[in-house]
Motif scaffolding. Structure first.
Motif, PDB file in Angstrom:
ATOM      1  N   GLY A 195      -2.791 -13.513  -2.566  1.00  0.00           N
ATOM      2  CA  GLY A 195      -2.910 -12.270  -3.319  1.00  0.00           C
ATOM      3  C   GLY A 195      -3.408 -11.084  -2.526  1.00  0.00           C
ATOM      4  N   ASP A 196      -3.284 -11.119  -1.185  1.00  0.00           N
ATOM      5  CA  ASP A 196      -3.832 -10.034  -0.373  1.00  0.00           C
ATOM      6  C   ASP A 196      -2.781  -9.022   0.080  1.00  0.00           C
ATOM      7  OD1 ASP A 196      -2.510 -11.678   1.388  1.00  0.00           O
ATOM      8  OD2 ASP A 196      -4.240 -12.096   2.665  1.00  0.00           O
ATOM      9  N   CYS A 197      -1.550  -9.197  -0.367  1.00  0.00           N
ATOM     10  CA  CYS A 197      -0.531  -8.191  -0.103  1.00  0.00           C
ATOM     11  C   CYS A 197       0.492  -8.229  -1.231  1.00  0.00           C
ATOM     12  CB  CYS A 197       0.139  -8.398   1.258  1.00  0.00           C
ATOM     13  SG  CYS A 197       1.293  -9.791   1.316  1.00  0.00           S
ATOM     14  N   MET A 198       1.299  -7.172  -1.323  1.00  0.00           N
ATOM     15  CA  MET A 198       2.343  -7.128  -2.330  1.00  0.00           C
ATOM     16  C   MET A 198       3.447  -6.193  -1.858  1.00  0.00           C
ATOM     17  SD  MET A 198       0.733  -4.617  -5.289  1.00  0.00           S
ATOM     18  CE  MET A 198       2.233  -4.570  -6.265  1.00  0.00           C
ATOM     19  N   TYR A 199       4.580  -6.247  -2.565  1.00  0.00           N
ATOM     20  CA  TYR A 199       5.716  -5.374  -2.277  1.00  0.00           C
ATOM     21  C   TYR A 199       5.917  -4.487  -3.499  1.00  0.00           C
ATOM     22  CZ  TYR A 199       6.155  -8.638   1.517  1.00  0.00           C
ATOM     23  OH  TYR A 199       5.875  -9.389   2.622  1.00  0.00           O
ATOM     24  N   PRO A 200       5.421  -3.245  -3.456  1.00  0.00           N
ATOM     25  CA  PRO A 200       5.382  -2.404  -4.654  1.00  0.00           C
ATOM     26  C   PRO A 200       6.752  -1.957  -5.151  1.00  0.00           C
ATOM     27  CG  PRO A 200       4.646  -1.173  -2.732  1.00  0.00           C
ATOM     28  CD  PRO A 200       4.754  -2.604  -2.310  1.00  0.00           C
ATOM     29  N   CYS A 201       7.804  -2.242  -4.421  1.00  0.00           N
ATOM     30  CA  CYS A 201       9.130  -1.877  -4.936  1.00  0.00           C
ATOM     31  C   CYS A 201       9.498  -2.724  -6.150  1.00  0.00           C
ATOM     32  CB  CYS A 201      10.189  -2.007  -3.845  1.00  0.00           C
ATOM     33  SG  CYS A 201      10.471  -3.678  -3.228  1.00  0.00           S
ATOM     34  N   VAL A 202       8.967  -3.967  -6.221  1.00  0.00           N
ATOM     35  CA  VAL A 202       9.302  -4.841  -7.346  1.00  0.00           C
ATOM     36  C   VAL A 202       8.087  -5.486  -8.000  1.00  0.00           C
ATOM     37  CG1 VAL A 202      11.647  -5.378  -6.569  1.00  0.00           C
ATOM     38  CG2 VAL A 202       9.725  -6.787  -5.776  1.00  0.00           C
ATOM     39  N   THR A 258      -1.250  -3.796   1.569  1.00  0.00           N
ATOM     40  CA  THR A 258      -2.428  -4.657   1.452  1.00  0.00           C
ATOM     41  C   THR A 258      -3.113  -4.456   0.100  1.00  0.00           C
ATOM     42  OG1 THR A 258      -2.800  -4.632   3.840  1.00  0.00           O
ATOM     43  CG2 THR A 258      -4.683  -5.214   2.451  1.00  0.00           C
ATOM     44  N   VAL A 259      -3.461  -5.566  -0.554  1.00  0.00           N
ATOM     45  CA  VAL A 259      -4.173  -5.542  -1.832  1.00  0.00           C
ATOM     46  C   VAL A 259      -5.645  -5.864  -1.561  1.00  0.00           C
ATOM     47  CG1 VAL A 259      -4.376  -6.591  -4.115  1.00  0.00           C
ATOM     48  CG2 VAL A 259      -2.114  -6.258  -3.090  1.00  0.00           C
ATOM     49  N   LEU A 260      -6.527  -4.962  -1.980  1.00  0.00           N
ATOM     50  CA  LEU A 260      -7.965  -5.143  -1.752  1.00  0.00           C
ATOM     51  C   LEU A 260      -8.669  -5.750  -2.956  1.00  0.00           C
ATOM     52  CD1 LEU A 260      -8.685  -1.748   0.050  1.00  0.00           C
ATOM     53  CD2 LEU A 260      -8.230  -3.982   1.087  1.00  0.00           C
ATOM     54  N   ALA A 261      -8.121  -5.547  -4.135  1.00  0.00           N
ATOM     55  CA  ALA A 261      -8.728  -6.114  -5.350  1.00  0.00           C
ATOM     56  C   ALA A 261      -7.667  -6.147  -6.438  1.00  0.00           C
ATOM     57  CB  ALA A 261      -9.939  -5.291  -5.799  1.00  0.00           C
ATOM     58  N   LEU A 317      -5.239  -2.621  -9.908  1.00  0.00           N
ATOM     59  CA  LEU A 317      -5.048  -3.087  -8.535  1.00  0.00           C
ATOM     60  C   LEU A 317      -5.661  -2.050  -7.601  1.00  0.00           C
ATOM     61  CD1 LEU A 317      -1.298  -4.211  -8.339  1.00  0.00           C
ATOM     62  CD2 LEU A 317      -3.293  -5.708  -8.292  1.00  0.00           C
ATOM     63  N   VAL A 318      -6.311  -2.501  -6.545  1.00  0.00           N
ATOM     64  CA  VAL A 318      -6.808  -1.599  -5.508  1.00  0.00           C
ATOM     65  C   VAL A 318      -5.977  -1.856  -4.257  1.00  0.00           C
ATOM     66  CG1 VAL A 318      -8.778  -0.850  -4.146  1.00  0.00           C
ATOM     67  CG2 VAL A 318      -9.123  -1.658  -6.506  1.00  0.00           C
ATOM     68  N   LEU A 319      -5.269  -0.815  -3.805  1.00  0.00           N
ATOM     69  CA  LEU A 319      -4.384  -0.934  -2.654  1.00  0.00           C
ATOM     70  C   LEU A 319      -4.937  -0.167  -1.472  1.00  0.00           C
ATOM     71  CD1 LEU A 319      -0.894  -0.458  -4.375  1.00  0.00           C
ATOM     72  CD2 LEU A 319      -2.207  -2.569  -4.036  1.00  0.00           C
ATOM     73  N   ASP A 320      -4.639  -0.630  -0.287  1.00  0.00           N
ATOM     74  CA  ASP A 320      -5.110   0.008   0.938  1.00  0.00           C
ATOM     75  C   ASP A 320      -4.190   1.176   1.289  1.00  0.00           C
ATOM     76  OD1 ASP A 320      -6.562   0.545   3.199  1.00  0.00           O
ATOM     77  OD2 ASP A 320      -5.622  -1.015   4.427  1.00  0.00           O
TER      78      ASP A 320
END
Length: 313
Positions: free
Chosen positions: A294-301, A273-276, A309-312
């Protein structure tokens, strides 16, 4: 994501280069429920983790079925399954997880290429249960390499089987026909087929087309080539991500473990989850609407467009 173990109950050759595995809990207990389009992670004895679509009877609470294509140029997972995995062996199980859900619709057009038929099989069953109109076009190199033809034959002329050596490339415009509301198009298969399907659906209403990829889509250069910071909201820590290092790798170097599997942006295991901040989405999972949110991402790529970025996490 929950992880457990399952035992291989049956291993069956269903086409040239394709086997199915029937999996069950060692104690005979109930397995987690799943929905059409779901897949599981199998952790093999050789240390590899691979994702396979569930293609069995979702109403059987005590068994899963997956289909595995032998990929000679792969990274070893399919070769292990075909050559070494046998009934009685135990493997790790993650999931099920569904990044390719079947959404309600009046009618469905299914397009499958090769092993891409696996997630489509339970979708067809669901469409039948809902009394929705549906049709399938199924392509492969040659008929003997195409799995589950016997099961599909029961559906008569709703299914078009089109081996390439007999019919050439799939006639997608002819199969799809004119754009019409209330219809959803689901496709799974090799990248060239999905690219052709995207072109064929370009004039259809938004969100008509749903695809699942087994191999990551081509990615261009990242938005930024300078370092950026990732703030971990739960701990308050900040990690700097350098060019050439993935967010996942930078987190791991800082001692923050995020569950991951494919590391290609195709399986969804590492969804965060992306918070900011504004992610630079480089995965093969999110659609345009999901990327815009823009509220989530896949940090592998995926990376960052913004300085932070602020991640949960």
């Amino acid at each position: 994501m929950d992880r457990t173990v399952v035992r291989v109950e049956e291993k069956t050759r269903v086409a040239d280069g394709v086997v199915t595995l029937t999996l069950a809990a060692p104690d005979g207990g109930r397995l987690p429920d799943w929905t059409p389009g779901a897949h599981v992670d199998l952790t093999l004895d050789n240390g590899l983790t691979r994702q396979y679509s569930l293609c069995g009877d979702r109403w059987d609470a005590h068994a899963y079925r997956v289909g595995v294509l032998l990929e000679p140029a792969g990274r070893g997972g399919s070769a292990y399954v075909h050559q070494q995995l046998a009934p009685g062996h135990v493997v790790g199980l993650g999931g099920p997880r569904n990044d390719f859900p079947l959404v309600p619709a009046d009618s469905y057009l299914f397009v499958a290429g090769g092993i891409g038929i696996t997630p489509i099989l339970p979708m067809i069953v669901q469409a039948e249960l809902l009394s929705a109109d549906w049709r399938l076009i199924y392509g492969g190199r040659e008929r003997r390499s195409m799995a589950f033809l016997d099961e599909l034959a029961a559906h008569g002329d709703r299914v078009q089987v089109r081996p390439q050596d007999e019919h050439g490339l799939l006639d997608l415009p002819g199969f799809l026909g004119r754009p019409r509301p209330g219809t959803r198009v689901y496709g799974c298969g090799p990248a060239p087929l999905l690219a052709a399907l995207e072109r064929a659906c370009a004039g259809w209403p938004p969100r008509t087309l749903h695809t699942e990829r087994f191999v990551a889509a081509e990615r261009g250069a990242p938005v930024r080539t300078t370092p950026f910071e990732v703030e971990l909201h739960r701990s308050g820590r900040t990690v700097t991500v350098a060019p050439g290092t993935s967010v996942l790798e930078a987190l791991a170097e800082a001692g923050v473990e995020v569950l991951s599997s494919c590391r290609q942006g195709t399986c969804g295991t590492c969804e965060t989850t992306v918070l900011a901040g504004q992610p630079d989405h480089r995965d093969s999972l999110l659609d345009d609407e999901g990327r815009a949110a823009g509220d989530c991402m896949y940090p592998c790529v995926s990376r960052s467009c913004s300085d932070r970025l602020v991640l949960d996490l």
